[in-house]
Design a protein around this motif. Structure first.
Motif, PDB file in Angstrom:
ATOM      1  N   UNK A  66     -26.050  43.805  61.900  1.00 21.81           N
ATOM      2  CA  UNK A  66     -26.904  44.243  63.006  1.00 21.81           C
ATOM      3  C   UNK A  66     -27.764  43.112  63.541  1.00 21.81           C
ATOM      4  N   UNK A  67     -27.818  43.030  64.881  1.00 19.07           N
ATOM      5  CA  UNK A  67     -28.826  42.213  65.539  1.00 19.07           C
ATOM      6  C   UNK A  67     -29.978  43.109  65.997  1.00 19.07           C
ATOM      7  N   UNK A  68     -29.607  44.292  66.471  1.00 16.55           N
ATOM      8  CA  UNK A  68     -30.642  45.223  66.919  1.00 16.55           C
ATOM      9  C   UNK A  68     -30.059  46.495  67.487  1.00 16.55           C
ATOM     10  N   UNK A  69     -30.915  47.519  67.575  1.00 16.79           N
ATOM     11  CA  UNK A  69     -30.541  48.816  68.133  1.00 16.79           C
ATOM     12  C   UNK A  69     -31.587  49.183  69.181  1.00 16.79           C
ATOM     13  N   UNK A  70     -31.126  49.498  70.394  1.00 13.44           N
ATOM     14  CA  UNK A  70     -32.043  49.872  71.468  1.00 13.44           C
ATOM     15  C   UNK A  70     -31.643  51.226  72.044  1.00 13.44           C
ATOM     16  N   UNK A  71     -32.636  52.039  72.394  1.00 10.64           N
ATOM     17  CA  UNK A  71     -32.354  53.300  73.060  1.00 10.64           C
ATOM     18  C   UNK A  71     -32.323  53.066  74.563  1.00 10.64           C
ATOM     19  N   UNK A  72     -31.249  53.511  75.199  1.00 13.11           N
ATOM     20  CA  UNK A  72     -31.089  53.305  76.632  1.00 13.11           C
ATOM     21  C   UNK A  72     -31.819  54.392  77.421  1.00 13.11           C
ATOM     22  N   UNK A  73     -31.922  54.188  78.723  1.00 11.83           N
ATOM     23  CA  UNK A  73     -32.576  55.182  79.573  1.00 11.83           C
ATOM     24  C   UNK A  73     -31.827  56.513  79.565  1.00 11.83           C
ATOM     25  N   UNK A  74     -30.522  56.449  79.291  1.00 13.98           N
ATOM     26  CA  UNK A  74     -29.715  57.675  79.257  1.00 13.98           C
ATOM     27  C   UNK A  74     -29.817  58.398  77.919  1.00 13.98           C
ATOM     28  N   UNK A  75     -30.540  57.804  76.951  1.00 16.38           N
ATOM     29  CA  UNK A  75     -30.704  58.435  75.649  1.00 16.38           C
ATOM     30  C   UNK A  75     -29.687  58.017  74.614  1.00 16.38           C
ATOM     31  N   UNK A  76     -28.793  57.094  74.981  1.00 15.92           N
ATOM     32  CA  UNK A  76     -27.805  56.596  74.026  1.00 15.92           C
ATOM     33  C   UNK A  76     -28.387  55.422  73.236  1.00 15.92           C
ATOM     34  N   UNK A  77     -27.606  54.891  72.305  1.00 13.56           N
ATOM     35  CA  UNK A  77     -28.048  53.749  71.511  1.00 13.56           C
ATOM     36  C   UNK A  77     -27.136  52.556  71.780  1.00 13.56           C
TER      37      UNK A  77
END
Length: 452
Positions: free
Chosen positions: A236-247
């Motif tokens: 993993x480098x990172x996990x971000x939550x998108x504006x659409x609610x996905x990851x």
């Protein structure tokens, strides 16, 4: 009263009411000990509440996906089958409640007092409960188990572990599972059968490294054929939550991926924090596990530990045996040490894997001269169903004395078959003993006595 004349509130105080702690407490009480248990969550531990038991129920539920499809060639017409996740989830959790209650009844019926709160060692032979109550015990047993490891990466708070997987409100359309062990592969099979698109990422290119190479390679082949994606040498480098609610997940060595759920299955960490072990002088290992001798005694004479918290073998039946052996040793005047060699184990993947003893690689490294027998076949049910999925059984023998030192298999019902086969390996039977046994035909298990 102890031999030194000291009076204690209890002969045994157990911290943790999982499989090992419950067995140890029950058996100690049957030997006449006055026993108390502290459990801050629910009686039953990982196996009953958030592990083996509910996981196996999900595996059963997932198998129906293929069974319903295969039924067509067996003459069954099943119109518009529909799967409802919440029905399975709620029924599983309901049965978990039932089994947890039975564990509690077992303690109660054996006269074991249960404190449903956190406990900490605060002095020699002394335990303080979070409510403020202080008690003393001649012996203390730590059986607090382990918890899922969560990687340290930006956004890790967006992920779940196997703990939360049993409580999902809905099935995610896309899931990324991190890990290459049995938990990762089991949940990958479960989610895939339920219609979720599954991607597994792993730091190395090896799945299930403690299992035989041929068997784990077969699982990778079949899993890929079933539509599970694999990304190896990925961290993993990172996990971000998108504006659409996905990851959105970024990782080394691969392009970013967008999913609806990230599940960490990257090992388990012993639960040793907050127990006062450092103050009590209990030695811990490099990974936080409690160091014990063959009789489960820690570096402090009156403190013992069993199960996953010791970091020996993280399997429920092993914890149960360790708990029983501890009680017999300390309270039954029958010193008993658990033999951790030749332990059978299984992965409830799709299809499942099972193994006991040395893998082919281990046997060649330790014994040198070995004989390997193999059966690579298509189960009868798969043939008629039109399912192109093959089973693989292996027997590893010491060429010097014909003794079977390992059996490994992948295929339908492999764990059920392995339980009986493991008895033969543990007993030191030879390939000739297997050859002399008449086959039960037609079965998959008969392959074990037909290899030449």
């Amino acid at each position: 009263m102890a031999k030194d004349g000291t009076e204690y509130d209890y002969d045994l105080f157990t911290i943790g009411a999982g499989s090992g702690g419950v067995r140890a407490s029950r058996v100690a009480a049957s030997h006449g000990a006055k026993v108390a248990v502290a459990e801050e969550y629910r009686v039953g531990g990982t196996c009953v509440i958030r592990g083996c038991v509910p996981k196996k129920m999900l595996v059963y539920g997932a198998h129906f996906a293929e069974d319903l499809e295969d039924a067509k060639n067996f003459g069954w017409t099943i119109s518009n089958p529909k799967f409802e996740w919440t029905t399975l989830r709620d029924n599983v959790l309901r049965d978990v409640d039932r089994i947890s209650g039975l564990y509690g009844e077992t303690l109660e019926n054996n006269g074991v007092e249960v404190f449903t709160e956190h406990a900490e060692l605060t002095g020699p032979h002394e335990i303080t409960l979070v409510s403020g109550k202080v008690v003393t015990a001649r012996y203390i047993l730590i059986a607090t188990g382990a918890r899922p490891h969560v990687p340290d990466c930006p956004g890790s708070e967006h992920g779940i572990t196997s703990n939360e997987a049993f409580h999902l409100d809905a099935l995610p359309p896309r899931i990324l599972i991190a890990g290459g062990g049995y938990i990762a592969n089991e949940f990958a099979g479960i989610f895939n059968e339920f219609g979720t698109h599954v991607t597994i990422i792993n730091r190395t290119d090896t799945l299930l490294r403690h299992y035989d190479e041929s068997v784990r390679d077969r699982l990778l082949q079949i899993s890929t054929m079933k539509g599970i994606d694999f990304r190896f040498h990925a961290e993993f480098r990172g996990i971000e939550r998108t504006d659409e609610g996905c990851l959105k997940v970024s990782m080394t060595g691969h392009d970013d991926i967008e999913v609806d759920c990230v599940m960490f299955a990257t090992g388990r960490v012993p639960n040793t924090e907050g127990l006062g072990l450092d103050k009590a002088g209990v030695e811990l290992g490099d990974k936080g596990e409690i160091v014990v001798d063959r009789f489960s005694k820690t570096s402090v004479d009156h403190i013992y530990a069993v199960g996953d918290v010791t970091g020996r073998v993280q399997l429920t039946p092993v914890a149960i045996r360790e708990g029983h052996a501890f009680a017999d040793t300390v309270f039954g005047d029958n010193p008993t040490a658990v033999d951790h060699q030749c332990i059978p184990a299984a992965v409830f993947s799709h299809p499942p894997i099972a193994g006991v003893g040395l893998t082919e690689g281990e046997a060649r490294n330790t014994l040198g001269d070995v004989k390997v027998y193999q059966a690579d076949f298509r189960p009868m049910k798969n043939v008629l169903a039109g399912r192109n999925e093959r089973g693989l059984y292996k027997i590893i023998c010491n060429a010097g004395n014909d003794k079977i030192v390992g059996i490994h298999m992948i295929g339908p019902e492999a764990p059920e078959i392995m339980q009986a086969a493991a008895v033969a390996v543990k007993a030191g039977l030879t390939k000739a003993d297997f050859d002399a046994t008449v086959a039960i035909h037609p079965t998959m298990a008969e392959e074990l006595v037909l290899m030449r």
